[in-house]
Design a protein around this motif. Structure first.
Motif, short mmCIF file in Angstrom:
data_model
loop_
_atom_site.label_atom_id
_atom_site.label_comp_id
_atom_site.label_asym_id
_atom_site.label_seq_id
_atom_site.Cartn_x
_atom_site.Cartn_y
_atom_site.Cartn_z
N THR A 1 50.26 -24.65 48.09
CA THR A 1 50.30 -24.06 46.94
C THR A 1 49.70 -22.43 47.58
O THR A 1 50.10 -21.00 46.73
CB THR A 1 48.62 -24.18 45.62
N LEU A 2 48.78 -22.70 48.16
CA LEU A 2 48.13 -21.08 47.79
C LEU A 2 49.31 -20.57 49.33
O LEU A 2 49.85 -18.91 49.38
CB LEU A 2 46.60 -20.54 49.67
N ALA A 3 50.10 -21.03 50.31
CA ALA A 3 51.20 -19.92 51.24
C ALA A 3 52.43 -19.87 50.51
O ALA A 3 52.66 -19.00 50.36
CB ALA A 3 51.42 -21.60 51.69
N VAL A 4 52.49 -20.37 49.10
CA VAL A 4 53.03 -19.68 47.89
C VAL A 4 52.99 -18.94 47.38
O VAL A 4 54.32 -18.05 47.47
CB VAL A 4 54.23 -21.45 47.13
N THR A 5 51.70 -19.09 46.66
CA THR A 5 51.89 -17.52 46.06
C THR A 5 51.47 -16.22 47.10
O THR A 5 52.34 -15.41 46.39
CB THR A 5 49.64 -17.97 45.66
N ILE A 6 51.03 -16.74 47.90
CA ILE A 6 50.69 -15.79 48.98
C ILE A 6 52.13 -14.96 49.00
O ILE A 6 52.71 -13.45 48.92
CB ILE A 6 50.17 -15.89 50.55
N GLN A 7 53.43 -15.92 49.72
CA GLN A 7 55.04 -15.64 49.62
C GLN A 7 55.16 -14.36 48.39
O GLN A 7 56.30 -13.17 48.54
CB GLN A 7 55.92 -16.36 49.59
N GLU A 8 54.95 -15.05 46.64
CA GLU A 8 55.68 -15.00 45.58
C GLU A 8 54.67 -13.05 45.71
O GLU A 8 54.79 -12.26 45.45
CB GLU A 8 54.84 -15.69 45.32
N ILE A 9 52.88 -13.44 45.98
CA ILE A 9 52.32 -11.76 46.50
C ILE A 9 52.87 -11.07 46.91
O ILE A 9 53.26 -10.22 46.85
CB ILE A 9 51.64 -12.18 46.86
N ARG A 10 53.85 -10.92 48.15
CA ARG A 10 54.65 -10.02 48.98
C ARG A 10 55.88 -9.94 48.29
O ARG A 10 56.47 -8.43 48.71
CB ARG A 10 54.35 -11.03 50.13
N MET B 1 46.27 -5.65 53.32
CA MET B 1 45.73 -6.82 52.77
C MET B 1 46.38 -8.26 52.94
O MET B 1 46.49 -9.04 53.04
CB MET B 1 44.68 -6.30 51.93
N PHE B 2 47.70 -8.17 52.21
CA PHE B 2 48.52 -8.66 51.76
C PHE B 2 49.35 -9.49 53.20
O PHE B 2 49.76 -10.42 53.17
CB PHE B 2 49.49 -8.74 51.20
N TRP B 3 49.24 -8.15 54.28
CA TRP B 3 50.46 -8.69 55.45
C TRP B 3 49.33 -8.81 56.37
O TRP B 3 49.73 -9.38 57.76
CB TRP B 3 51.51 -7.87 55.47
N GLY B 4 47.65 -9.12 56.43
CA GLY B 4 47.03 -9.05 57.63
C GLY B 4 47.14 -8.23 58.71
O GLY B 4 46.18 -9.13 59.73
N VAL C 1 47.88 -15.53 57.01
CA VAL C 1 46.43 -15.45 57.01
C VAL C 1 45.88 -15.78 55.36
O VAL C 1 46.75 -15.68 54.55
CB VAL C 1 45.77 -13.53 57.49
N LEU C 2 44.36 -16.14 54.98
CA LEU C 2 44.21 -16.08 53.99
C LEU C 2 43.47 -14.63 53.73
O LEU C 2 42.56 -14.49 54.30
CB LEU C 2 43.25 -16.75 53.69
N PHE C 3 43.79 -13.91 52.10
CA PHE C 3 43.10 -12.80 52.11
C PHE C 3 41.93 -13.02 51.78
O PHE C 3 41.91 -13.78 51.07
CB PHE C 3 44.26 -11.62 52.01
N ASP C 4 40.90 -11.36 51.66
CA ASP C 4 39.69 -11.27 50.35
C ASP C 4 40.43 -11.37 48.90
O ASP C 4 40.92 -10.84 48.76
CB ASP C 4 38.53 -9.87 50.68
N ALA C 5 40.48 -12.88 48.45
CA ALA C 5 40.74 -12.68 47.19
C ALA C 5 40.07 -11.89 45.96
O ALA C 5 40.64 -11.01 44.74
CB ALA C 5 40.15 -13.98 46.39
N ALA D 1 54.93 -4.06 55.60
CA ALA D 1 55.24 -4.77 54.87
C ALA D 1 57.59 -4.47 54.65
O ALA D 1 58.15 -5.65 54.59
CB ALA D 1 55.04 -3.95 53.20
N GLN D 2 57.50 -3.64 55.08
CA GLN D 2 59.28 -3.21 55.29
C GLN D 2 59.33 -1.92 55.72
O GLN D 2 58.75 -0.73 56.24
CB GLN D 2 59.76 -2.89 53.92
N SER D 3 60.05 -1.54 56.69
CA SER D 3 60.59 0.04 57.19
C SER D 3 60.42 0.98 56.44
O SER D 3 60.57 0.51 55.25
CB SER D 3 62.37 0.04 57.61
N ARG D 4 59.39 2.06 56.87
CA ARG D 4 59.33 3.29 56.53
C ARG D 4 60.54 4.17 55.89
O ARG D 4 60.97 4.39 54.97
CB ARG D 4 58.09 4.25 57.37
#
Length: 352
Positions: free
Chosen positions: A83-92, A161-164, A187-191, A255-258
């Protein structure tokens, strides 16, 4: 039969009317252009708020899982890792959509004095420890703790944070993709920080919408935005050079190229010129207007072609990134010099 004096008056009036027509048309085009820029900005601002709210929903889901295990990240991962892995992917994914909505209007927002503070808060400002360009806000986290002048919300806090890429906010290394190997960024990050920062993105996006709605589009602001933001292109290329997309070292702009951001920012500058300023300049100096328009096309083409090469798999050296950045800066500097020339011809005040 008309008397000679009457014919002379009519002829003079008709001539004056014909001469005034282009000026009136240009003024009408200018006002329509200014309103179009404002509406463009408000449209993307509304989409920014929608995406930020969607991002907050995803972060709340993540935080609820962590809270269900009393803040024990290892226990949460053990029990609800999938659940956490799927949620982090969605967050990103939603973070990227949210950030890109802002990038589409950054060249406008950051260039208008009444809204420039939001660019520092959302996307570009430094923490309070810096000497300049500080994001003037404090971040209140759930529970009431306050981070004073923590830096901008997108690239300073949530992206690393989201990309660790910010060790301070990593709570647990975790094999998010189930490959059997933990690679960098998994990673799991600071909720708690994630929740507070995302709430702030929603809040400040709404505040921006209020001030942008109240903004009365005008010629001075349009020129000021273009003169202020166009020459920043070299700085963005510098950030691209220092990102993992050039030197391989993960850090900011993970997250992506500047270059994607550069396209959005410079696209906003181009829109402001083409829609709101070109009608003014073309009326006083058509050749100058054509040169400025051509300059913007060259600048955007350089950025777009460089990004296409990168997407096709080409790896640029730091030296090549410097050279491309210098080329972009040269074009931008020429554009600004011409826009300032046009400003002087049209009694425009560049606002500080």
């Amino acid at each position: 039969m008309l008397h000679h004096h009457t014919r002379t008056l009519l002829t003079t009036a008709v001539t004056a009317s014909l001469l005034a027509a282009p000026a009136l048309a240009a003024a009408g085009d200018e006002q329509q252009g200014l309103e179009a820029v404002k509406q463009f900005t408000l449209t993307h601002n509304a989409q920014l708020i929608d995406k930020a709210s969607e991002l907050l929903d995803a972060v709340e889901t993540y935080a609820e899982v962590i809270a269900a295990h009393d803040g024990d990240y290892a226990a949460a991962w053990q029990a609800e890792g999938s659940t956490l892995a799927v949620t982090i992917q969605e967050i990103r994914e939603v973070w990227l959509d949210t950030s890109n909505e802002y990038e589409a209007i950054e060249g406008i927002v950051a260039g208008i004095p009444e809204t420039a503070k939001y660019d520092l808060i959302l996307d570009a400002g430094n923490p309070g420890s810096a000497d300049e360009d500080v994001a003037e806000y404090d971040l209140t986290l759930p529970g009431g703790s306050v981070l004073e002048r923590p830096g901008n919300l997108f690239h300073g806090i949530t992206e690393p944070m989201f990309w660790g890429t910010e060790p301070e906010h990593v709570m647990l290394d975790a094999d998010l993709d189930g490959s059997g190997t933990i690679t960098r960024g998994e990673v799991l990050f600071d909720a708690n920080l994630a929740l507070g920062a995302t709430q702030a993105i929603v809040y400040w996006s709404r505040e921006l919408e209020q001030d942008m709605s109240a903004w009365v589009p005008n010629r001075d602001d349009a020129f000021t935005a273009v003169v202020t933001m166009t020459p920043t292109v070299g700085d963005y290329f510098g950030e691209w050079k220092e990102s993992q997309f050039i030197d391989g070292e993960i850090g900011a702009f993970a997250a992506q190229s500047r270059l994607v951001d550069v396209q959005g920012i410079m696209g906003g500058c181009r829109k402001m010129y083409f829609e709101a300023i070109s009608p003014v300049v073309s009326g006083s100096d058509a050749a100058l207007d054509a040169s400025i328009r051509h300059g913007f096309e060259d600048l955007l083409q350089l950025v777009e072609e460089t990004h296409q090469r990168e997407q096709a798999g080409e790896r640029f050296t730091a030296e090549e990134a410097d050279a491309l950045g210098n080329d972009a800066q040269d074009i931008a500097d020429r554009i600004v010099a011409m826009v300032l020339q046009a400003a002087a011809k049209n009694d425009v005040t560049i606002r500080g």
